[in-house]
Structures are given as structure tokens and as C-alpha cells.
Design a protein around this motif. Structure first.
Motif, PDB file in Angstrom:
ATOM      1  N   SER B 117      -8.733   0.368   4.739  1.00  0.00           N
ATOM      2  CA  SER B 117      -7.658   1.027   3.997  1.00  0.00           C
ATOM      3  C   SER B 117      -8.128   1.957   2.885  1.00  0.00           C
ATOM      4  CB  SER B 117      -6.698  -0.024   3.432  1.00  0.00           C
ATOM      5  OG  SER B 117      -7.403  -0.963   2.671  1.00  0.00           O
ATOM      6  N   ARG B 119     -11.001   4.821   1.007  1.00  0.00           N
ATOM      7  CA  ARG B 119     -11.852   5.951   1.395  1.00  0.00           C
ATOM      8  C   ARG B 119     -13.214   5.885   0.724  1.00  0.00           C
ATOM      9  NH1 ARG B 119      -9.532  11.673   0.628  1.00  0.00           N
ATOM     10  NH2 ARG B 119     -11.229  12.227   2.042  1.00  0.00           N
ATOM     11  N   ASP B 124      -9.287   3.082  -4.583  1.00  0.00           N
ATOM     12  CA  ASP B 124      -8.471   3.520  -3.451  1.00  0.00           C
ATOM     13  C   ASP B 124      -7.576   2.389  -2.951  1.00  0.00           C
ATOM     14  OD1 ASP B 124      -9.537   6.038  -3.417  1.00  0.00           O
ATOM     15  OD2 ASP B 124     -11.013   5.610  -1.857  1.00  0.00           O
ATOM     16  N   ARG B 537      -2.433  -1.093   8.146  1.00  0.00           N
ATOM     17  CA  ARG B 537      -3.700  -0.369   8.215  1.00  0.00           C
ATOM     18  C   ARG B 537      -4.893  -1.273   7.936  1.00  0.00           C
ATOM     19  NH1 ARG B 537      -3.727   5.356   5.387  1.00  0.00           N
ATOM     20  NH2 ARG B 537      -5.887   4.956   5.947  1.00  0.00           N
ATOM     21  N   GLY B 541      -6.858  -1.230  11.206  1.00  0.00           N
ATOM     22  CA  GLY B 541      -7.748  -0.070  11.175  1.00  0.00           C
ATOM     23  C   GLY B 541      -7.050   1.214  11.589  1.00  0.00           C
ATOM     24  N   GLY B 543      -5.540   4.656  11.441  1.00  0.00           N
ATOM     25  CA  GLY B 543      -5.677   5.773  10.506  1.00  0.00           C
ATOM     26  C   GLY B 543      -6.808   5.623   9.507  1.00  0.00           C
ATOM     27  N   ALA B 544      -7.787   4.756   9.829  1.00  0.00           N
ATOM     28  CA  ALA B 544      -8.897   4.573   8.882  1.00  0.00           C
ATOM     29  C   ALA B 544      -9.716   5.853   8.787  1.00  0.00           C
ATOM     30  CB  ALA B 544      -9.780   3.421   9.346  1.00  0.00           C
ATOM     31  N   HIS B 545     -10.262   6.099   7.614  1.00  0.00           N
ATOM     32  CA  HIS B 545     -11.052   7.312   7.412  1.00  0.00           C
ATOM     33  C   HIS B 545     -12.432   7.164   8.004  1.00  0.00           C
ATOM     34  CE1 HIS B 545      -8.299   9.551   4.899  1.00  0.00           C
ATOM     35  NE2 HIS B 545      -7.923   8.388   4.440  1.00  0.00           N
TER      36      HIS B 545
END
Lengths: 121, 545
Positions: B117, B119, B124, B537, B541, B543-545
Motif C-alpha cells: 500500500s 510507495r 505513505d 490494496r 496488492g 494497484g501496488a507501485h
């Protein structure tokens, strides 16, 4: 620059996370994580505290000889190492079998709906 | 005349160890040159924010596990624990158990959701579903406070180490060493970013493990791989007999010291998963699964290392006279290098000189890798949380952000150098334990509530971070760590109202309590939508960066 998913609002709606969160599938995943990780965390913290308290207040017991110069204090101390290794192995096995497939299923469904998210990942 | 095994440490303290010193400096210079080379190479590949903060997220679980070990095993655990075992026997070993068990909190509750979750920083995740500016300010503040305390202990430690290992006793010499350590650390981080820092930590971890393995093997050989024999020899040689092999010599003296030990144990076991320089390491791998793998490797490597400190500590107790250890350093911090010399063949032998030099160079390498990680954590949080998201309200370009992070590194490095120079005469050993207590009181409650508690609010987060931070720092300020005892930072002053050296027993429950209370007393409703997003998230996972 915030931590929120950077979905382009013009072309794609963000996934309805509230709906996903209340789905039976996600509920199972959450339960599979919490029912394993929470009690186990409580367990190893208590076991560590018992060891700390025995070290402080049960000197006689800790000094009991087990083999040669090795006493109960060493056996319990090395026991903390062994349980730490075992719990790490046990959790990883649980995660691979019970968490990863469920998480992967939800993730691939959400990201298939939203191609922009995948591109952003 | 003293027996030969004692003479070298005293010679060192007197500054008369010419050849050994040259060898130590050469080995250390090779390490610095090699790691700076790696840093320049890594710097060429460092372009955007993701490279600078997270090393491009391209490291494997094993590489990151090695780097975590390099980040975590400080000179305090290498020299400090070996020395504490050498002098206090079993009680020295107690420290390492808390340091290891703590990793399970990171494994089971923190590493994977954080990787999914966030970045770049701890902030964050803490600010995810809260009002960004106040919570990021709080997260940035506690990150910088924890890292500076930790950094200060390492910098002052570098000054002390050089006195012990190189025999440099002049004040100018010590200042020079602190300044040089600071400059190398600033170079690592500004040039190499996370990628360079990670490689430095991996190299250091390999050297530390290899050096420790070698000494452990030689000690085991000497005692025919018989643990009982080693323990027996240590107990007899220490002059303390069976008591040396039982808990109590260090922490069992009084009712207060026993409670203090419980407080310390709590801070150790709950602090690790709240240390910002450890948390940002989870962003260097591509997935949560890789984050899990890296913690597993770290547990294996750190666990084996702490097991070897048993051989180092009891080996030193068995083979060195206790007076020889305390003569070189009251806290026993040179027991490991002294043992290396004896096990290599004794003072004056080539084997002894080489092993001593190798172990000393490894100790310096250890300090450099740890300070680089700490500087990176605090400058990342300053640039990403405070500069970009609070001061610029999220409106900075990536180039501006990385530029800010580099300048923050120079600024924090300069602060660390100045503090390190002023602290070089003070007893700062308690500061690392304090950093763990602050991390456990201010960071861990907020992290866990953020990830797992639906009703957590901005007010809860702020109360928990500032309450945990203020209570732990104030309690230490009024504890025997700072004043009132001979071993205090300011032995002359006397304002120690709080009897315990570690504040964890009070401040950790307080941090959790304030987070809960602040949330219940909030006027604003918790943001259900944002929590749904964070929870989905963090567990999947998506949309994980």
C-alpha cells in the motif's frame, strides 16, 4: 504524489473498494490472514515475555543443569531461536497455501477491469 | 610484564600498534574505495524518484534479506553483544533474543501490507486514509527523531571505536574520524540513493557474516565443537563460576533493574517493525511475496549471526582475562577484536595481526552501512512526506523531489556530523535502545491501527505518534541514561526522576492507548471508503507501485 492509486479519472472509474471489501471472497482472505497472524503474534510475544520474566525472577529454575554445563536458561534461550525460525516457516507456508491464491484472484480480477491500474503498477 | 594475550589491547589504548594499524587502515580503505565504486555505478542508474527512494524496486527477496541484515546488524550488536556476553555471560545473550524475535512482528503484520500500500516512506501508509498534511508532518517528525537518535549512537560509536582499534586518542583524530564517516555516508546516499545504499549493505552483511563465521569456527575448533566445554571454560576463566551461565549478572541486581529489563525487552520486540530505515527496505522489492521472502532471509541470517555471538562472547570469556577486556574498554566493546587476535595466534603473530585487522575493518564497514541506511530513511521522509506533501501540497515535480531528497541528505548528514562531534565524549549507548522504544511507542501503534482498525482516525494517529514520541523522549530525558549516575550522559547533573533506563514499559502502552482514545474522541467519522481501499490494496496488492 499521494499514496492513493493514480487512476486517470477521465477514462476509468476506480474500483469500488467498498464493494470488494464487503464481498465474501475478500472476507475469506481477511479471515485467513487475521485468524492465523493475530493469535500467533499474541502467542510468540507472550512466550517471549514468559522467557524474560523467568530470566528475571526464576533464577533457580533457569540454573537447573540439563547436560554438562548447559542449563535450562540456555535451552529456553535457544528455544526462542528455534520457535522464531519455525513460526517464520509456518507463516510462509500458510501464506503461500491460503493467502496468495485468494489475493491473486481478487487482484487479477480488479486489474483486468482496470487496465490503467496495471500500467501504473 | 603482562602475559602476551593482554598486551595488545593496552598497547592499542596507548596508541603504539603501528603495523596492525596500517593493515586495518588499508583494509578499511579498500572497503571504502570498493563501496564508493559501487555507489557511482548505482548512481548512473538512479534517475527518478523510484530509483532514489526504492532502488527501482528491482532487488530480489534474497538480496533485500541480505541488505536488511546489513542495515540491522549494527556495531552495537556485533561488538556490543559479544562484549556484554564476555563480561556478563548469559545476560549479554538476552539482548540478541529480543532483536531476533522482533522480526516476526514485521513478518506477520507489517512487511507485506506496507509493501502493497505504500510507495516510498512509512508516512505513505500512516497518512493513507487520514488528512495528509498533519499526519505526514507527524510521521516525518518521528522518522527523523528515531533516525537521528540511532545515527547519533553510531557516529559517536565510530569515534570510540577508532580510539579502541587504531589507538588514536587525540581529540582532533576522533573528530576527523566522525567527519570522515559522515562524508562517506553522505556520498553513498546522495550519489547512489537506495540502490547504492542497498549494495553497500549487502557487501557489509557478507563481510560481517564471513568474519564472524571464521572466528566462530576457530573457537569451535579450539573447544572440539563442544558447547558444554566452551561454557565451562568461560565460567571458570571469568571468575564468576556457574553464575556466569545464568541470567542475573547484568539485569538481576535490583528490583528496578529487573523491571528495566522487562521494559527493554518490550521495546526490542516491538520496536523493529516500527524502525523507518527497516520499513523503507520493503519498497526495494517488486512484490509483497518478495517482501516476505526478504524477511525470511533476514530472520535466517540475523538468527545465525546472533547464535555465533554466543561463540564470540563465551569464547572471549574463556580465552581472555576479564581484566584484559575491561582494560581496553569498560563495556567490553573490543572483546571480539581481542578474541580475533588471540585465536589467530596471539599478539605478535602474523595470524593474530591479520585476524585483528580483518575484524576491525569489518566493524568499521558495519558502522558505514548502518549510518547510510539511517540517513536515507530520514532524508526520504523529509523530502517525500514533509517537503513534497506538506510544504508543496503534493505539487512538486519528480526532479524537484529527488533534488530535495539529495539536499536533505546533505543537511541531515551535516547535523549528524555536528551532533557526533559533540556527543563523542558522552555515553550514548542507551540511544539505540531509546530509538527502539520511540519506534515501538510512536510508529508501531499507528501502523497497526492504520492497517487493521476500521475506526482509526486522524486524531487517533496524531495522538498516538506525538504521545508515544513525547512520552518516550521525556521519560528518557528524566532517566538515569541522561543524568544522575556515573554512566549517564551528563554524570554531573541530577534530574533523574524516572527510575528506568528504558521508557518502553510506560510509553508503548501509552502510544496504543492514545491512538484508541483519540479515535473514539474524534469529531470526524473515519473515512470508510478510504479504509476499504487501503484494506483491499494492502491484502491483495491491487494497484501496488
Amino acid at each position: 504524489m499521494s499514496a492513493a492509486p493514480t487512476i486517470d479519472p477521465g477514462t476509468h472509474e476506480p474500483p469500488d473498494y467498498l464493494q470488494v471489501q464487503s464481498s465474501a471472497e475478500f472476507d475469506e482472505l481477511r479471515r485467513a490472514h487475521r485468524s492465523f497472524a493475530f493469535p500467533l503474534t499474541l502467542g510468540f510475544i507472550l512466550w517471549y515475555l514468559v522467557y524474560v520474566l523467568l530470566s528475571s525472577y526464576a533464577g533457580g529454575f533457569m540454573a537447573t543443569k540439563v547436560a554438562g554445563r548447559v542449563n535450562v536458561a540456555f535451552v529456553l534461550g535457544l528455544g526462542q531461536f528455534v520457535t522464531t525460525f519455525l513460526i517464520a516457516w509456518w507463516y510462509s507456508r500458510h501464506a503461500a497455501a491460503r493467502l496468495d491464491p485468494k489475493a491473486e484472484a481478487i487482484k487479477s480480477r480488479l486489474e483486468a477491469d482496470k487496465p490503467r491500474l496495471e500500467a501504473d503498477a | 610484564m603482562m602475559p602476551p594475550q593482554q598486551s595488545y589491547a593496552l598497547q592499542l589504548a596507548a596508541g603504539g600498534a603501528g603495523e596492525h594499524r596500517a593493515l586495518i587502515i588499508t583494509l578499511f580503505a579498500v572497503f571504502v574505495a570498493a563501496t564508493l565504486g559501487i555507489t557511482v555505478w548505482a548512481g548512473r542508474q538512479t534517475k527518478g524518484a523510484e530509483d532514489f527512494y526504492a532502488g527501482g524496486r528491482q532487488f530480489s527477496g534474497f538480496q533485500n534479506g541480505l541488505a536488511i541484515s546489513g542495515d540491522y546488524m549494527s556495531a552495537a550488536s556485533f561488538l556490543g553483544i559479544a562484549g556484554a556476553i564476555a563480561l556478563f555471560g548469559y545476560d549479554g545473550f538476552l539482548y540478541s533474543i529480543g532483536f531476533l524475535v522482533a522480526w516476526l512482528v514485521a513478518l506477520l503484520l507489517v512487511a507485506e501490507p506496507l509493501r502493497n500500500s505504500g510507495r516510498f516512506t512509512m508516512g505513505d501508509v500512516l497518512a493513507y486514509r487520514m488528512r495528509q498534511r498533519p499526519v505526514r508532518t507527524a510521521a516525518g517528525t518521528s522518522t527523523i527523531v528515531v533516525s537521528i537518535f540511532y545515527l547519533l549512537a553510531q557516529m559517536a560509536g565510530a569515534g570510540a571505536l577508532v580510539t579502541l582499534l587504531l589507538g588514536i586518542t587525540s581529540e582532533a583524530g576522533k573528530i576527523l574520524v566522525v567527519v570522515l564517516v559522515g562524508i562517506v555516508m553522505i556520498l553513498y546516499v546522495t550519489i547512489g540513493g537506495m540502490k547504492g545504499t542497498t549494495w553497500v549493505q549487502m557487501v557489509k552483511a557478507v563481510l560481517l557474516i564471513a568474519g564472524t563465521l571464521l572466528i566462530t569456527f576457530l573457537v569451535a575448533l579450539k573447544f572440539h565443537f563442544n558447547l558444554s566445554g566452551l561454557l565451562g571454560a568461560a565460567a571458570e576463566n571469568s571468575g564468576k563460576g556457574a553464575a556466569f551461565l545464568q541470567p542475573g549478572l547484568k539485569y538481576g541486581a535490583t528490583a528496578t533493574s529487573k523491571i528495566d529489563f522487562i521494559s527493554l525487552g518490550l521495546a526490542l520486540v516491538l520496536g523493529t517493525a516500527g524502525l523507518p530505515h527497516i520499513l523503507i527496505r520493503f519498497y526495494t522489492v517488486p512484490t509483497a511475496k518478495a517482501a516476505r521472502t526478504s524477511v525470511n532471509w533476514a530472520i535466517g541470517i540475523i538468527g545465525v549471526f546472533y547464535l555465533m555471538t554466543i561463540a564470540l562472547g563465551f569464547g572471549a570469556a574463556a580465552l581472555l582475562k576479564p581484566e584484559a577486556i575491561t582494560a581496553a574498554n569498560k563495556a567490553g566493546n573490543t572483546a571480539a577484536p581481542q578474541l580475533a587476535e588471540v585465536i589467530g595466534g596471539g599478539a605478535g603473530s602474523t595470524g593474530g595481526a591479520v585476524l585483528l585487522a580483518v575484524i576491525s575493518a569489518v566493524a568499521f564497514a558495519t558502522i558505514l552501512a548502518v549510518v547510510a541506511g539511517l540517513t536515507l530513511a530520514s532524508s526520504s521522509s523529509f523530502a517525500h512526506d514533509i517537503y513534497v506533501n506538506v510544504l508543496r501540497k503534493g505539487q512538486a515535480t519528480e526532479k524537484e523531489e529527488v533534488g530535495a531528497a539529495r539536499w536533505a541528505t546533505v543537511g541531515i548528514g551535516a547535523v549528524a556530523i555536528v551532533l557526533g562531534v559533540f556527543a563523542r565524549g558522552l555515553n550514548v549507548a542507551g540511544l539505540v535502545a531509546l530509538a527502539f522504544a520511540v519506534a515501538a511507542s510512536a510508529n508501531l501503534p499507528t501502523l497497526l491501527y492504520s492497517l487493521f482498525w476500521k475506526r482509526f482516525t486522524t486524531r487517533g494517529a496524531l495522538w498516538s505518534i506525538y504521545g508515544g514520541l513525547a512520552s518516550s523522549v521525556l521519560l528518557v530525558l528524566f532517566s538515569p541514561v541522561v543524568s544522575g549516575k556515573e554512566t549517564s550522559m551528563f554524570p554531573g547533573a541530577d534530574f533523574d526522576f524516572f527510575p528506568l533506563e528504558n521508557p518502553g514499559l510506560i510509553s508503548i502502552p501509552l502510544g496504543f492507548l492514545l491512538g484508541w482514545l483519540g479515535s473514539l474522541l474524534s469529531k470526524e467519522e473515519p473515512d470508510a471508503k478510504k479504509y476499504a481501499e487501503l484494506e483491499v490494496r494492502s491484502l491483495t496488492g491491487t494497484g501496488a507501485h
